[in-house]
Structures are given as structure tokens and as C-alpha cells.
Design a protein around this motif. Structure first.
Motif, PDB file in Angstrom:
ATOM      1  N   LYS A  50      42.388  38.053  49.063  1.00  0.00           N
ATOM      2  CA  LYS A  50      41.838  38.184  50.416  1.00  0.00           C
ATOM      3  C   LYS A  50      42.843  38.747  51.419  1.00  0.00           C
ATOM      4  O   LYS A  50      42.645  38.633  52.606  1.00  0.00           O
ATOM      5  N   GLN A  96      43.948  33.296  36.322  1.00  0.00           N
ATOM      6  CA  GLN A  96      42.520  33.603  36.300  1.00  0.00           C
ATOM      7  C   GLN A  96      42.147  34.385  35.045  1.00  0.00           C
ATOM      8  O   GLN A  96      41.076  34.178  34.468  1.00  0.00           O
ATOM      9  N   GLN A 107      39.212  42.649  43.521  1.00  0.00           N
ATOM     10  CA  GLN A 107      38.179  42.910  44.520  1.00  0.00           C
ATOM     11  C   GLN A 107      37.657  41.613  45.143  1.00  0.00           C
ATOM     12  O   GLN A 107      37.459  41.533  46.351  1.00  0.00           O
ATOM     13  N   ARG A 108      37.459  40.578  44.345  1.00  0.00           N
ATOM     14  CA  ARG A 108      36.790  39.369  44.823  1.00  0.00           C
ATOM     15  C   ARG A 108      37.726  38.254  45.267  1.00  0.00           C
ATOM     16  O   ARG A 108      37.390  37.502  46.181  1.00  0.00           O
ATOM     17  N   GLU A 109      38.867  38.103  44.631  1.00  0.00           N
ATOM     18  CA  GLU A 109      39.694  36.924  44.845  1.00  0.00           C
ATOM     19  C   GLU A 109      40.876  37.128  45.787  1.00  0.00           C
ATOM     20  O   GLU A 109      41.309  36.190  46.426  1.00  0.00           O
ATOM     21  N   GLN A 166      37.743  43.223  38.863  1.00  0.00           N
ATOM     22  CA  GLN A 166      36.867  42.270  39.549  1.00  0.00           C
ATOM     23  C   GLN A 166      37.671  41.229  40.315  1.00  0.00           C
ATOM     24  O   GLN A 166      37.314  40.871  41.444  1.00  0.00           O
ATOM     25  N   LEU A 167      38.735  40.718  39.718  1.00  0.00           N
ATOM     26  CA  LEU A 167      39.532  39.689  40.387  1.00  0.00           C
ATOM     27  C   LEU A 167      40.192  40.210  41.654  1.00  0.00           C
ATOM     28  O   LEU A 167      40.220  39.516  42.682  1.00  0.00           O
TER      29      LEU A 167
END
Length: 136
Positions: free
Chosen positions: A28, A85, A24-26, A21-22
Motif C-alpha cells: 500500500k 505470502q 498490486q493488492r498488498e 497479484q501481491l
């Protein structure tokens, strides 16, 4: 009776879910493609976690491919951020240092599948009973 899963296995599974998840989302970075976290192996003292990742592409990749090297460099550079994180998300006292590796298992399985198809061909391994009943 021994436990089914050790604490290290459970921590590894949770790190795998959180990291997927990290990433994919965090993260950039546009150079980083579609990354899949395949496995996480945590050392016994929780000092290190080896993360095995693969990249989703149409071509066959090896550990020496430039795309793989660039993606691993990006992930290893972001390891400190991801570790922080993870510490917040998992509430562990000791968060392992993250080491990213390219997972070659996918390429090996494709190669084995091609060898099996070459040896056996496209015929089914077991004959169907439906064919013999229709002839009677």
C-alpha cells in the motif's frame, strides 16, 4: 525425450504470477507506482529468486533514475513480507529469498526499434501485391 519445462521454470512462472497479484493488492505504499513483473529467475537450489520489474511511466527510465531506485528500495524492503505470502500461497517447503532488479530490456527494445526506423525509414520492408494488381 527431455521435458519441455524444468521444475525451476514452473516455480519461476508461478512466483511471477503470485508476485504480480501481491504487489498490486498488498503493498500500500503510495510511492510505489505501476510495477510490472517481467521475469523471475530462480537459482538451482531455490535459495534466491531474481525478480525483474519495470515501471509504467511516460518517460524513459534507466536503472539510475530516482523513481526506479525508490521503487526498488520499497520492493526490497517488502521482500520479507512478500516471501511469507508466497510461502502460504505456493505451499513450497523452501521459499527463495527475493531480489528485485530493474528490467532494462524494454528500454533496449525501444532504442533498437528507433534505430531500425531511422535506418529503414517508414517505408514498408516488403512491397504489397495489391498495388501491382491495381495498376494492371
Amino acid at each position: 525425450m527431455p521435458r519441455e519445462f524444468s521444475r525451476l521454470d514452473r516455480i519461476g512462472d508461478q512466483i511471477q504470477r503470485e508476485l504480480a497479484q501481491l504487489i498490486q493488492r498488498e503493498i500500500k505504499d503510495p510511492r510505489l507506482g505501476m510495477v510490472t513483473v517481467n521475469a523471475v529467475k530462480v537459482s538451482r537450489d531455490l535459495g534466491y529468486a531474481d525478480i525483474f520489474v519495470s515501471l509504467l511511466t511516460t518517460e524513459e527510465l534507466t536503472a539510475t533514475s530516482p523513481e526506479v531506485k525508490e521503487s526498488l528500495a520499497i520492493l526490497n524492503k517488502a521482500a520479507g513480507f512478500l516471501r511469507g505470502q508466497l510461502g502460504r500461497a505456493m505451499k513450497l517447503r523452501v521459499v527463495p529469498h527475493l531480489r528485485f532488479h530493474f528490467d532494462t530490456l524494454l528500454g533496449q527494445s525501444r532504442r533498437m526499434d528507433a534505430l531500425i526506423n531511422q535506418a529503414v525509414g517508414q517505408k514498408p520492408a516488403v512491397s504489397r501485391d495489391d498495388d501491382s494488381e491495381s495498376e494492371d
